[in-house]
Design a protein around this motif. Sequence first.
Motif, mmCIF file in Angstrom:
data_model
loop_
_atom_site.group_PDB
_atom_site.id
_atom_site.type_symbol
_atom_site.label_atom_id
_atom_site.label_comp_id
_atom_site.label_asym_id
_atom_site.label_seq_id
_atom_site.Cartn_x
_atom_site.Cartn_y
_atom_site.Cartn_z
ATOM 1 N N ALA A 126 0.835 -1.207 0.000
ATOM 2 C CA ALA A 126 0.000 0.000 0.000
ATOM 3 C C ALA A 126 0.867 1.253 0.000
ATOM 4 C CB ALA A 126 -0.917 -0.009 1.223
ATOM 5 N N PHE A 127 1.915 1.245 0.806
ATOM 6 C CA PHE A 127 2.832 2.376 0.919
ATOM 7 C C PHE A 127 3.448 2.711 -0.441
ATOM 8 C CE2 PHE A 127 6.788 4.500 2.045
ATOM 9 C CZ PHE A 127 6.453 5.259 3.165
ATOM 10 N N GLN A 128 3.917 1.685 -1.169
ATOM 11 C CA GLN A 128 4.556 1.918 -2.457
ATOM 12 C C GLN A 128 3.550 2.341 -3.523
ATOM 13 O OE1 GLN A 128 8.038 1.798 -2.984
ATOM 14 N NE2 GLN A 128 7.304 2.962 -4.748
ATOM 15 N N LEU A 129 2.356 1.776 -3.493
ATOM 16 C CA LEU A 129 1.313 2.194 -4.438
ATOM 17 C C LEU A 129 1.016 3.679 -4.282
ATOM 18 C CD1 LEU A 129 -1.105 -0.861 -4.184
ATOM 19 C CD2 LEU A 129 0.005 -0.088 -6.284
ATOM 20 N N ASP A 170 3.070 5.950 -3.007
ATOM 21 C CA ASP A 170 4.247 6.671 -3.507
ATOM 22 C C ASP A 170 4.200 6.830 -5.025
ATOM 23 O OD1 ASP A 170 5.504 7.266 -1.169
ATOM 24 O OD2 ASP A 170 7.286 6.059 -1.529
ATOM 25 N N ASP A 171 3.834 5.753 -5.713
ATOM 26 C CA ASP A 171 3.810 5.790 -7.177
ATOM 27 C C ASP A 171 2.682 6.674 -7.703
ATOM 28 O OD1 ASP A 171 6.013 4.165 -7.155
ATOM 29 O OD2 ASP A 171 4.923 2.318 -7.625
ATOM 30 N N ALA A 172 1.571 6.732 -6.968
ATOM 31 C CA ALA A 172 0.487 7.629 -7.355
ATOM 32 C C ALA A 172 0.877 9.089 -7.124
ATOM 33 C CB ALA A 172 -0.778 7.290 -6.573
ATOM 34 N N ILE A 173 1.550 9.338 -5.998
ATOM 35 C CA ILE A 173 1.929 10.704 -5.637
ATOM 36 C C ILE A 173 2.810 11.332 -6.719
ATOM 37 C CG2 ILE A 173 3.420 12.007 -4.050
ATOM 38 C CD1 ILE A 173 2.246 10.393 -1.762
ATOM 39 N N ASP A 201 8.118 19.430 -3.063
ATOM 40 C CA ASP A 201 8.075 19.746 -1.643
ATOM 41 C C ASP A 201 7.293 18.694 -0.866
ATOM 42 O OD1 ASP A 201 9.558 22.033 -2.004
ATOM 43 O OD2 ASP A 201 7.818 23.356 -2.184
ATOM 44 N N THR A 202 6.234 18.191 -1.481
ATOM 45 C CA THR A 202 5.411 17.176 -0.824
ATOM 46 C C THR A 202 6.091 15.822 -0.837
ATOM 47 O OG1 THR A 202 3.416 18.346 -1.515
ATOM 48 C CG2 THR A 202 3.144 16.070 -0.809
ATOM 49 N N MET A 203 6.697 15.478 -1.970
ATOM 50 C CA MET A 203 7.247 14.138 -2.150
ATOM 51 C C MET A 203 8.637 13.957 -1.575
ATOM 52 S SD MET A 203 6.163 13.121 -6.022
ATOM 53 C CE MET A 203 7.053 14.495 -6.713
ATOM 54 N N ALA A 207 -0.525 5.911 6.034
ATOM 55 C CA ALA A 207 0.228 5.592 4.820
ATOM 56 C C ALA A 207 -0.620 5.787 3.579
ATOM 57 C CB ALA A 207 0.741 4.158 4.892
ATOM 58 N N VAL A 208 -1.886 5.403 3.658
ATOM 59 C CA VAL A 208 -2.774 5.536 2.493
ATOM 60 C C VAL A 208 -3.220 6.974 2.310
ATOM 61 C CG1 VAL A 208 -4.993 4.828 1.535
ATOM 62 C CG2 VAL A 208 -3.530 3.143 2.650
#
Length: 337
Positions: free
Chosen positions: A219-222, A224-227, A234-236, A332-333
């Motif tokens: 879930a964490f990586q999904l 990240d990839d969406a972000i 600045d957010t990422m 995380a989500v």
Amino acid sequence: MSATIHRLGSRPVPSLEPMIELVAGDLNLVNQVILDRMRSDIPLIPELAGHLIAGGGKRMRPMLTLASARLLGYPGARHHKLAAAVEFIHTATLLHDDVVDSSDLRRGKRTANIIWGNPASVLVGDFLFSRSFELMVEAESLKALKILSGASAVIAEGEVNQLTAVRRIDLSEERYLDIIGAKTAALFAAACRIAAVVAERSEADELALDAYGRNLGIAFQLVDDAIDYVSDADTMGKDAGDDFREGKMTLPVILAYARAGDAERAFWKDAISGKRNSDGDFAEAVQLVQSSRAVDDTLARARHYGQRAIDALGSFASSAAKDAMVEAVEFAVARAY
């Protein structure tokens, strides 16, 4: 047992603070181990390692080890060295990843490879891997050593798998999930499971914590990839569009490409092959992944895996530790919103 049913989205503002507060005392001890084991007579080693370790990361993975131990009521201290080993494994992989990806930013700061160069970053990463194995041995658990060393090998396999998948427009969702399951979720799973090992709990508890960590990691990586397609640097903490420019077929792109018409597919083929990687091209990619609902569906999948993580805790009695671990999933989500 509480009758409360945990569902993603049930809390208005999910936070990592309950977990941070839960493990604060233990984490201070883990940080002492980390600082002690970063020492070296070669000044560049603590300087470079410290740049990344002190660079603003939340220590999510070692906190999972500590929270899992608290969930189980473990009264000992062997998990402190194991939690430090988890952080060293994570940091070493970040150093190596930034070299492979030629990254410029990490958590909003210049990457170690940009400051000190690729050779130094790779070698200090090797040093941290070595320190992690020393700590595993000192924890005096052959089973924990097996779990963490196995996870290290799986992470490396996942990185190689991802490397060979770069600029592959035909990458399947199944292979993508294999990649993130290895390069991200494996360490989350191991970080949680080793707490049950040192606490000498049943295999069922081990597997439950493994499932919690593994699903949380996916879930964490999904997210990240969406972000990468909905946020800014600045957010990422990294450059917006890094995945796009590196030709990585993350799930938002896989879904957008599958739903595209001929003209859009031609764009994606050129973009992923590296022929279209300007700021304007990235803006077009953002528009395509959003209009195709690829980002929305990536986040929906993240919520699905997050719920699986929460469900994995179902057999454990209600406690502050369990509540904190549930909210960590929700946090995380929710990062993408």
